[in-house]
Design an enzyme around this catalytic site. Structure first.
Site, PDB file in Angstrom:
ATOM      1  N   GLN A  48      -2.192 -44.827   3.045  1.00  0.00           N
ATOM      2  CA  GLN A  48      -2.592 -42.982   2.517  1.00  0.00           C
ATOM      3  C   GLN A  48      -1.996 -42.664   1.894  1.00  0.00           C
ATOM      4  OE1 GLN A  48      -5.845 -42.126   3.085  1.00  0.00           O
ATOM      5  NE2 GLN A  48      -6.575 -43.921   4.366  1.00  0.00           N
ATOM      6  N   ASN A  50      -4.134 -41.343   8.507  1.00  0.00           N
ATOM      7  CA  ASN A  50      -5.684 -41.649   7.779  1.00  0.00           C
ATOM      8  C   ASN A  50      -6.796 -41.207   8.587  1.00  0.00           C
ATOM      9  OD1 ASN A  50      -4.867 -44.218  10.197  1.00  0.00           O
ATOM     10  ND2 ASN A  50      -6.678 -44.510   9.684  1.00  0.00           N
ATOM     11  N   ALA A  96      -4.049 -51.223  -2.791  1.00  0.00           N
ATOM     12  CA  ALA A  96      -4.575 -50.605  -4.084  1.00  0.00           C
ATOM     13  C   ALA A  96      -5.816 -49.838  -4.941  1.00  0.00           C
ATOM     14  CB  ALA A  96      -4.444 -51.272  -5.081  1.00  0.00           C
ATOM     15  N   HIS A  97      -6.583 -50.158  -3.092  1.00  0.00           N
ATOM     16  CA  HIS A  97      -8.011 -49.821  -3.454  1.00  0.00           C
ATOM     17  C   HIS A  97      -7.861 -48.233  -2.491  1.00  0.00           C
ATOM     18  CE1 HIS A  97      -9.878 -49.878   0.948  1.00  0.00           C
ATOM     19  NE2 HIS A  97      -8.385 -50.835   0.926  1.00  0.00           N
ATOM     20  N   THR A 126      -1.081 -69.002  -4.720  1.00  0.00           N
ATOM     21  CA  THR A 126      -0.488 -68.681  -6.052  1.00  0.00           C
ATOM     22  C   THR A 126      -1.077 -67.092  -6.104  1.00  0.00           C
ATOM     23  OG1 THR A 126      -1.687 -70.673  -6.460  1.00  0.00           O
ATOM     24  CG2 THR A 126      -1.538 -68.900  -8.294  1.00  0.00           C
ATOM     25  N   GLY A 128      -2.861 -53.311   2.138  1.00  0.00           N
ATOM     26  CA  GLY A 128      -2.354 -52.795   3.881  1.00  0.00           C
ATOM     27  C   GLY A 128      -2.512 -53.797   4.395  1.00  0.00           C
ATOM     28  N   CYS A 167     -15.005 -47.522  10.946  1.00  0.00           N
ATOM     29  CA  CYS A 167     -15.815 -48.019   9.562  1.00  0.00           C
ATOM     30  C   CYS A 167     -17.065 -47.941   9.958  1.00  0.00           C
ATOM     31  CB  CYS A 167     -15.300 -49.277   8.941  1.00  0.00           C
ATOM     32  SG  CYS A 167     -13.219 -49.540   8.851  1.00  0.00           S
TER      33      CYS A 167
HETATM   34  C1  LIG Z   1      -6.996 -48.654   4.697  1.00  0.00           C
HETATM   35  C2  LIG Z   1      -5.806 -48.726   5.366  1.00  0.00           C
HETATM   36  C3  LIG Z   1      -4.790 -49.776   5.881  1.00  0.00           C
HETATM   37  C4  LIG Z   1      -5.509 -50.804   4.943  1.00  0.00           C
HETATM   38  O1  LIG Z   1      -5.833 -51.986   4.282  1.00  0.00           O
HETATM   39  P1  LIG Z   1      -6.377 -52.508   3.381  1.00  0.00           P
HETATM   40  O2  LIG Z   1      -5.923 -52.929   1.961  1.00  0.00           O
HETATM   41  O3  LIG Z   1      -7.863 -51.686   3.284  1.00  0.00           O
HETATM   42  O4  LIG Z   1      -6.306 -53.855   4.254  1.00  0.00           O
HETATM   43  C5  LIG Z   1      -4.233 -49.578   6.322  1.00  0.00           C
HETATM   44  N1  LIG Z   1      -3.006 -48.832   6.687  1.00  0.00           N
HETATM   45  C6  LIG Z   1      -4.301 -47.935   6.410  1.00  0.00           C
HETATM   46  C7  LIG Z   1      -3.619 -45.702   6.730  1.00  0.00           C
HETATM   47  C8  LIG Z   1      -5.094 -47.040   5.633  1.00  0.00           C
HETATM   48  O5  LIG Z   1      -5.870 -45.999   5.339  1.00  0.00           O
END
Ligand SMILES: *Cc1c(COP(=O)(O)O)cnc(C)c1O
Length: 385
Positions: A182, A154, A203-204, A240, A71, A328
């Site tokens: 989100q 978030n 993705a996470h 890559t 993200g 965090c």
């Molecule tokens: C977690 C988050 C991000 C960052 O994404 P990553 O994949 O952890 O770099 C950006 N924007 C929002 C709203 C998020 O919740």
């Protein structure tokens, strides 16, 4: 007792089916998609299938998907790439954004301002942290290089009227980016119907791998790459391809969208149950963000007379994982900008608590959580100086 995880907005565990889909691409099918031989073709096939699947899920076209490392990178590429292109091509020198962005957007905007000389306009937000599309009309002009407004917050869960904002931007031909990291976990997104020019996902946050994201762009949008090198991703993101992770992102998004209806109603039930219990049982607790126009899994509060960072530590010792503010890590005594922008005093903003639910969350877990939280808050309040 096993600790209870209530921090799904920070990250999610990977779905075992996602992991399974990724595994062959680490060893057996290890080819570089840029190679023309058999091994490369297998890799390229996997990347193109993933591109197709992601584009279908968001009503885009395969050629409009740019795979990134997450993200944060997608936000950086959207903001820096589009702003610099707009300045280069039409002299536009302003960025229009909001005070409730994730740091991946907020700090990129700040750098564009401080080092690259862009002017920045901030849209007002109401007490739920929501933007009024009419304000976009008021603030936007021909010098606007880009509008960037978060899809779903978030920290406080509020969902913005993205379609209406997109419609204003599209009618004036100004690129519109939204951070949907989100939102993608919990909402069906249609970039055409919602007039979204640039969409960030990661993705996470939806049971996929960490370190993997995508920027989806509409074909007419032009931007400079922020990472230069080979010709991957139409030259917009060199390097890559991370084949297994690309496969994982596509699989996770596909699963998230398929199980959407079933999961969302369950999560909304759990969320409202939790919010009700906390507001009933804890005096001087206030819900932050919109009561209904919010992420299905997201409950956030401010608790008067509480240090949120301390609360999170005490809750952790009691076996519950949740978070405070957007930080965090603890040890950051500055109140969140998002919470300040919705009109909370520094003191209130420091007492924030975010509880986010997910696939594994049960009603019984929430009962246990509240049964611990209530006496902990009472005790912390008594010991505050
Ligand atoms: C977690 C988050 C991000 C960052 O994404 P990553 O994949 O952890 O770099 C950006 N924007 C929002 C709203 C998020 O919740």
């Amino acid at each position: 007792m096993k600790p209870i995880y209530l921090d799904y907005a920070a990250t999610t565990s990977m779905n075992p089916r996602v992991l399974e889909s990724m595994l062959p691409y680490f060893d057996i099918l290890f080819g570089n998609p840029s190679s023309s031989h058999f091994f490369g073709q297998k890799g390229e096939g996997a990347v193109e299938d993933a591109r197709m699947s992601v584009s279908k899920a968001l009503n885009s076209q395969p050629g409009n998907i740019i795979f990134t490392s997450g993200g944060t990178e997608s936000d950086n590429l959207a903001l820096r790439g589009t702003s610099l292109f707009a300045r280069n091509s039409r002299g536009a020198n302003r960025i229009l954004t909001t005070p409730v962005e994730h740091p991946a957007v907020a700090n990129t905007v700040r750098q564009l301002q401080e080092l690259f000389g862009f002017e920045v306009d901030y849209l007002p937000v109401n007490s739920f942290g929501m933007i009024d599309p009419d304000d976009v009309k008021k603030y936007i002009n021909k010098d606007t290089a880009l509008v960037s407004a978060i899809y779903a917050n978030n920290e406080i869960g509020t969902i913005n009227p993205v379609k209406e904002i997109g419609t204003v931007c599209t009618s004036l031909g100004i690129p519109f980016h939204t951070d949907a990291v989100q939102a993608a976990a919990h909402l069906l997104i249609d970039i055409e119907a919602e007039n979204i020019d640039l969409l960030t996902i990661g993705a996470h946050k939806f049971y996929g791998p960490k370190g993997m994201g995508a920027l989806i762009k509409r074909p007419q949008i032009q931007l400079f790459p922020t990472q230069t090198g080979g010709s991957q991703e139409q030259g917009l993101r060199a390097g890559t391809h991370n084949v297994p992770y690309i496969v994982g992102l596509a699989k996770a998004l596909e699963i998230a969208q398929k199980s959407f209806l079933k999961n969302e109603s369950r999560l909304i039930g759990l969320r409202d149950y939790l919010v009700g219990m906390i507001l009933d049982q804890i005096p001087q607790a206030k819900l932050t963000g919109h009561p209904t126009q919010r992420l299905s899994n997201h409950a956030s509060f401010v608790l008067q007379g509480i240090d949120g960072n301390q609360l999170v530590i005490v809750l952790d010792r009691a076996g519950f994982a949740c978070s405070s503010g957007s930080a965090c890590k603890t040890g950051n005594p500055k109140p969140s900008e998002v919470l300040k922008s919705i009109g909370l005093s520094d003191e209130m903003a420091l007492g924030s608590l975010r509880v986010t639910l997910g696939n594994q969350t049960t009603r019984e877990e929430l009962d246990r959580f509240v049964a611990s939280l209530v006496p902990i808050v009472a005790r912390l309040r008594k010991t505050q100086p």
